[in-house]
Design a protein around this motif. Structure first.
Motif, PDB file in Angstrom:
ATOM      1  N   GLY A 155       0.592  21.579  -2.704  1.00 29.11           N
ATOM      2  CA  GLY A 155       1.744  21.387  -1.835  1.00 29.11           C
ATOM      3  C   GLY A 155       1.708  20.114  -1.026  1.00 29.11           C
ATOM      4  N   LYS A 156       0.695  19.268  -1.213  1.00 31.14           N
ATOM      5  CA  LYS A 156       0.584  17.999  -0.490  1.00 31.14           C
ATOM      6  C   LYS A 156       0.704  16.870  -1.484  1.00 31.14           C
ATOM      7  CE  LYS A 156      -2.564  20.031   2.917  1.00 31.14           C
ATOM      8  NZ  LYS A 156      -2.712  21.317   2.235  1.00 31.14           N
ATOM      9  N   GLU A 157       1.176  15.753  -1.033  1.00 28.41           N
ATOM     10  CA  GLU A 157       1.376  14.581  -1.893  1.00 28.41           C
ATOM     11  C   GLU A 157       0.603  13.413  -1.304  1.00 28.41           C
ATOM     12  OE1 GLU A 157       5.245  13.420  -4.008  1.00 28.41           O
ATOM     13  OE2 GLU A 157       5.138  12.060  -2.270  1.00 28.41           O
ATOM     14  N   PHE A 158      -0.206  12.800  -2.155  1.00 30.69           N
ATOM     15  CA  PHE A 158      -1.019  11.659  -1.729  1.00 30.69           C
ATOM     16  C   PHE A 158      -0.623  10.452  -2.557  1.00 30.69           C
ATOM     17  CE2 PHE A 158      -3.436  15.207  -0.235  1.00 30.69           C
ATOM     18  CZ  PHE A 158      -4.062  14.751   0.914  1.00 30.69           C
ATOM     19  N   ALA A 159      -0.675   9.293  -1.930  1.00 32.91           N
ATOM     20  CA  ALA A 159      -0.364   8.032  -2.603  1.00 32.91           C
ATOM     21  C   ALA A 159      -1.416   7.007  -2.217  1.00 32.91           C
ATOM     22  CB  ALA A 159       1.016   7.535  -2.228  1.00 32.91           C
ATOM     23  N   VAL A 160      -1.858   6.264  -3.208  1.00 31.61           N
ATOM     24  CA  VAL A 160      -2.829   5.178  -2.992  1.00 31.61           C
ATOM     25  C   VAL A 160      -2.166   3.878  -3.425  1.00 31.61           C
ATOM     26  CG1 VAL A 160      -5.107   4.263  -3.548  1.00 31.61           C
ATOM     27  CG2 VAL A 160      -4.779   6.745  -3.380  1.00 31.61           C
ATOM     28  N   ILE A 161      -2.104   2.914  -2.491  1.00 32.38           N
ATOM     29  CA  ILE A 161      -1.492   1.609  -2.768  1.00 32.38           C
ATOM     30  C   ILE A 161      -2.578   0.568  -2.665  1.00 32.38           C
ATOM     31  CG2 ILE A 161       0.242  -0.076  -2.057  1.00 32.38           C
ATOM     32  CD1 ILE A 161       1.808   2.253  -0.809  1.00 32.38           C
ATOM     33  N   ALA A 162      -2.696  -0.264  -3.723  1.00 34.83           N
ATOM     34  CA  ALA A 162      -3.677  -1.359  -3.732  1.00 34.83           C
ATOM     35  C   ALA A 162      -2.932  -2.678  -3.896  1.00 34.83           C
ATOM     36  CB  ALA A 162      -4.675  -1.170  -4.864  1.00 34.83           C
ATOM     37  N   VAL A 163      -3.251  -3.677  -3.039  1.00 30.09           N
ATOM     38  CA  VAL A 163      -2.559  -4.959  -3.035  1.00 30.09           C
ATOM     39  C   VAL A 163      -3.588  -6.068  -3.094  1.00 30.09           C
ATOM     40  CG1 VAL A 163      -0.977  -6.469  -1.778  1.00 30.09           C
ATOM     41  CG2 VAL A 163      -0.682  -3.978  -1.668  1.00 30.09           C
ATOM     42  N   ASN A 164      -3.276  -7.069  -3.952  1.00 30.12           N
ATOM     43  CA  ASN A 164      -4.149  -8.241  -4.077  1.00 30.12           C
ATOM     44  C   ASN A 164      -3.262  -9.482  -3.989  1.00 30.12           C
ATOM     45  OD1 ASN A 164      -5.942 -10.253  -4.675  1.00 30.12           O
ATOM     46  ND2 ASN A 164      -6.491  -9.496  -6.727  1.00 30.12           N
ATOM     47  N   SER A 165      -3.437 -10.232  -2.910  1.00 31.79           N
ATOM     48  CA  SER A 165      -2.631 -11.449  -2.717  1.00 31.79           C
ATOM     49  C   SER A 165      -3.484 -12.681  -2.581  1.00 31.79           C
ATOM     50  CB  SER A 165      -1.761 -11.286  -1.445  1.00 31.79           C
ATOM     51  OG  SER A 165      -2.583 -11.130  -0.292  1.00 31.79           O
ATOM     52  N   GLN A 166      -4.770 -12.577  -2.935  1.00 32.14           N
ATOM     53  CA  GLN A 166      -5.664 -13.725  -2.812  1.00 32.14           C
ATOM     54  C   GLN A 166      -5.375 -14.721  -3.921  1.00 32.14           C
ATOM     55  OE1 GLN A 166      -9.731 -12.498  -2.555  1.00 32.14           O
ATOM     56  NE2 GLN A 166      -9.328 -10.935  -0.979  1.00 32.14           N
ATOM     57  N   PRO A 167      -5.301 -15.985  -3.589  1.00 31.48           N
ATOM     58  CA  PRO A 167      -5.031 -16.998  -4.621  1.00 31.48           C
ATOM     59  C   PRO A 167      -6.236 -17.210  -5.540  1.00 31.48           C
ATOM     60  CG  PRO A 167      -5.489 -18.045  -2.520  1.00 31.48           C
ATOM     61  CD  PRO A 167      -5.484 -16.573  -2.235  1.00 31.48           C
ATOM     62  N   GLY A 168      -5.973 -17.698  -6.738  1.00 28.99           N
ATOM     63  CA  GLY A 168      -7.046 -18.016  -7.692  1.00 28.99           C
ATOM     64  C   GLY A 168      -7.577 -16.763  -8.403  1.00 28.99           C
ATOM     65  N   GLU A 169      -8.636 -17.000  -9.174  1.00 28.34           N
ATOM     66  CA  GLU A 169      -9.235 -15.915  -9.955  1.00 28.34           C
ATOM     67  C   GLU A 169     -10.350 -15.255  -9.150  1.00 28.34           C
ATOM     68  OE1 GLU A 169      -8.433 -14.704 -12.851  1.00 28.34           O
ATOM     69  OE2 GLU A 169      -6.762 -16.090 -13.156  1.00 28.34           O
ATOM     70  N   GLN A 170     -10.320 -13.950  -9.078  1.00 25.99           N
ATOM     71  CA  GLN A 170     -11.405 -13.210  -8.431  1.00 25.99           C
ATOM     72  C   GLN A 170     -12.302 -12.565  -9.502  1.00 25.99           C
ATOM     73  OE1 GLN A 170      -8.080 -12.626  -7.290  1.00 25.99           O
ATOM     74  NE2 GLN A 170      -8.473 -14.229  -5.768  1.00 25.99           N
ATOM     75  N   LYS A 171     -13.376 -12.048  -9.010  1.00 31.17           N
ATOM     76  CA  LYS A 171     -14.309 -11.343  -9.918  1.00 31.17           C
ATOM     77  C   LYS A 171     -13.673 -10.034 -10.347  1.00 31.17           C
ATOM     78  CE  LYS A 171     -18.930  -9.384 -10.193  1.00 31.17           C
ATOM     79  NZ  LYS A 171     -20.174  -9.062  -9.455  1.00 31.17           N
ATOM     80  N   VAL A 172     -13.286  -9.947 -11.606  1.00 29.46           N
ATOM     81  CA  VAL A 172     -12.596  -8.775 -12.123  1.00 29.46           C
ATOM     82  C   VAL A 172     -13.517  -8.040 -13.105  1.00 29.46           C
ATOM     83  CG1 VAL A 172     -10.608  -7.915 -13.395  1.00 29.46           C
ATOM     84  CG2 VAL A 172     -10.375  -9.895 -11.868  1.00 29.46           C
ATOM     85  N   GLU A 173     -13.688  -6.760 -12.887  1.00 23.74           N
ATOM     86  CA  GLU A 173     -14.475  -5.927 -13.798  1.00 23.74           C
ATOM     87  C   GLU A 173     -13.587  -5.473 -14.940  1.00 23.74           C
ATOM     88  OE1 GLU A 173     -17.403  -2.006 -13.700  1.00 23.74           O
ATOM     89  OE2 GLU A 173     -15.968  -2.364 -12.102  1.00 23.74           O
ATOM     90  N   SER A 174     -13.952  -5.883 -16.135  1.00 25.24           N
ATOM     91  CA  SER A 174     -13.152  -5.536 -17.301  1.00 25.24           C
ATOM     92  C   SER A 174     -13.201  -4.033 -17.538  1.00 25.24           C
ATOM     93  CB  SER A 174     -13.681  -6.275 -18.538  1.00 25.24           C
ATOM     94  OG  SER A 174     -13.048  -5.807 -19.695  1.00 25.24           O
TER      95      SER A 174
END
Length: 520
Positions: A155-174
């Protein structure tokens, strides 16, 4: 290399060789046409700023976070911080490494956020009201990436929001490397571990099915080498080794019987040497004494000398008979008896035999009485060898009797149901002890009382009787019936009635000594 190691190595190679060949083919393909497809697969899961990886990470952790952290214990007032545990920190740390900040909302109330205001306004500028109204969203525009995932529970609703606004390439885990390849690696590792485990179990099973019977066979051969022929190979499984073990036991039993037979033969030879030595000593001593009497002049008259010479002649005949017995023994040992069997009337043969030995029987004070059936009885026989049978029986009667005269009764009957003829030759002598009845047909077997009789018997006569009867396909045994009775059974010849009727038309020459009684 032992069989156990060979089995284990072969099982491992059965797995490793196909895998190695498959890996080699895969490597060659990766260097050719499959490499392009593989690169496309990696690119598909390694998008700009890791948006797919972030979405997968949030989806992966949401159930764990709900069960341990976002349940009924989550505060309901907006702005009150959420209780963070190890799973929460782990997710936040991974997203931060990729340049993402997160916000957690419960029923539209923010319970946790680390997204800066500037970054949140930039995300809202790109998505508008969709940022708050959409349940699931993935957006990548200009220098900003936004991921939203919403789920409901209890009966509860959860939401997860993720935002990335950093310029350039970051370390991304494939995602491809972090999950797919990891799971493939785990599966391969489990496969190898299971292969080794199953290999050990199967190798042990196969090794035991091979090595256990081999060890038992080795132990059996060692015991046979040491002279123990009584221990069986205790392996009764219904497989090839079980059959080999059974064959080994049959060989051991045959070897045991051969050894026992050899021991018996050696015992018989020793008894034979002892018996022949005893039998030879008496006539030789007598001959030597008579010769001394002649040389020393004790026989000083012609009549006395003649009596000495006749006694020496009798003793010489005893020696000749002993030598003949040795020849018969050699023939028995070499299994040299060959009978020429021809159909003949057994009744007619017995009548002719009794007539032919009448004079010899009278001289030895023997009365022969025949009790024969009137109808012919045709058997396959060698008449010469059968005469030897009855000669030996009559000789034994004379040799071992205790009275001056003997009565020998020869009975002949035909047993149609058993398809055999029965001949019983019995005398009125002292008989044989019951414990010796089964042994009197053995070569050189003699009763102890016979040893005391000078020059009498060599223990081979009844052995010859048995061999001749068996060569005719018959059997012979002994019983006590007021004397010794020898029972001979001979198989009837095929079509014996027709052959017998033609034989009975002929004349019988001579008449036997004594009476001939016919059975009705």
């Amino acid at each position: 290399m032992t069989i156990k190691k060979k089995i284990r190595l072969s099982n491992i190679l059965m797995v490793l060789i196909p895998i190695g060949v498959t890996a080699l083919v895969f490597g060659i393909c990766m260097q050719t046409f499959l490499g392009d497809y593989w690169h496309s697969l990696e690119v598909m899961y390694r998008d700009e700023k890791g948006i797919q990886s972030a979405q997968s990470l949030i989806y992966t952790y949401q159930r764990e976070l709900w069960e341990v952290n976002w349940g009924d214990e989550v505060p309901t007032q907006a702005g009150e911080p959420i209780r963070q545990n190890e799973e929460m920190l782990h997710m936040e740390k991974k997203l931060s490494a990729m340049g993402y900040h997160i916000m957690v909302k419960k029923n539209d109330n923010v319970v946790y956020t680390n997204i800066p205001e500037e970054e949140l306004r930039a995300a809202a500028a790109v998505t508008g009201e969709i940022l708050w109204s959409a349940s699931t969203m993935t957006v990548s525009a200009e220098d900003i990436s936004i991921v939203k995932n919403t789920f409901a529970h209890g009966g509860k609703e959860f939401a997860v929001i993720a935002v990335n606004s950093q310029p350039g390439e970051q370390k991304v885990e494939s995602y491809f490397q972090a999950y797919i390849l990891r799971y493939v690696g785990i599966i391969v590792l489990v496969f190898f571990l299971m292969t080794i485990f199953v290999n050990m179990i199967l190798s042990r099973w196969i090794s035991r099915s091979v090595l256990v019977p081999l060890e038992k066979l080795r132990e059996g051969t060692r015991k046979i080498r040491d002279g123990n022929l009584d221990t069986e190979v205790d392996y009764r499984r219904d497989d090839e080794f079980g059959q080999v073990c059974r064959d080994f036991d049959e060989m051991r039993e045959h070897l045991k019987q051969s050894v026992e037979q050899r021991i018996q033969d050696e015992k018989r030879r020793r008894e034979m040497i002892s018996g022949i030595s005893h039998d030879l000593r008496t006539p030789l001593t007598s001959i030597s004494g008579y010769l001394d009497g002649l040389l020393e002049g004790i026989a000083d008259t012609g009549e006395k000398q003649l009596r000495y010479l006749r006694a020496m002649k009798i003793r010489t005949e005893d020696l000749k008979r002993l030598v003949d017995s040795l020849s018969e023994y050699n023939r028995l040992e070499s299994r040299g008896l060959q009978c020429r069997l021809e159909p003949g009337d057994l009744r007619l043969f017995l009548e002719e035999y009794a007539a032919g030995c009448r004079e010899e029987a009278d001289r030895n004070q023997v009365e022969i009485r025949l009790e024969l059936e009137e109808t012919p009885c045709v058997v396959a026989m060698d008449q010469y060898e059968l005469r030897r049978v009855f000669d030996n029986l009559l000789t034994n009667t004379v040799r071992y009797r205790e009275s001056s005269r003997s009565l020998v009764v020869i009975e002949e009957t035909k047993e149609e149901k058993e398809r055999q003829a029965r001949v019983v030759c019995r005398d009125d002598g002292p008989g044989v002890p019951e414990e010796s009845l089964d042994r009197i047909f053995e070569t050189f077997y003699r009763l102890d009382s016979a040893r005391s009789r000078s020059g009498e018997g060599s223990g081979i006569g009844l052995a010859i009787v048995k061999e001749i009867i068996e060569a005719h396909g018959g059997t012979v045994r002994a019983e006590n019936r007021g004397g010794l009775a020898i029972i001979i059974l001979l198989p009837l010849a095929e079509g014996q009635a027709e052959t017998a009727s033609s034989s009975s038309d002929g004349d019988v020459s001579g008449a036997p000594s004594g009476e001939v009684h016919s059975r009705e």
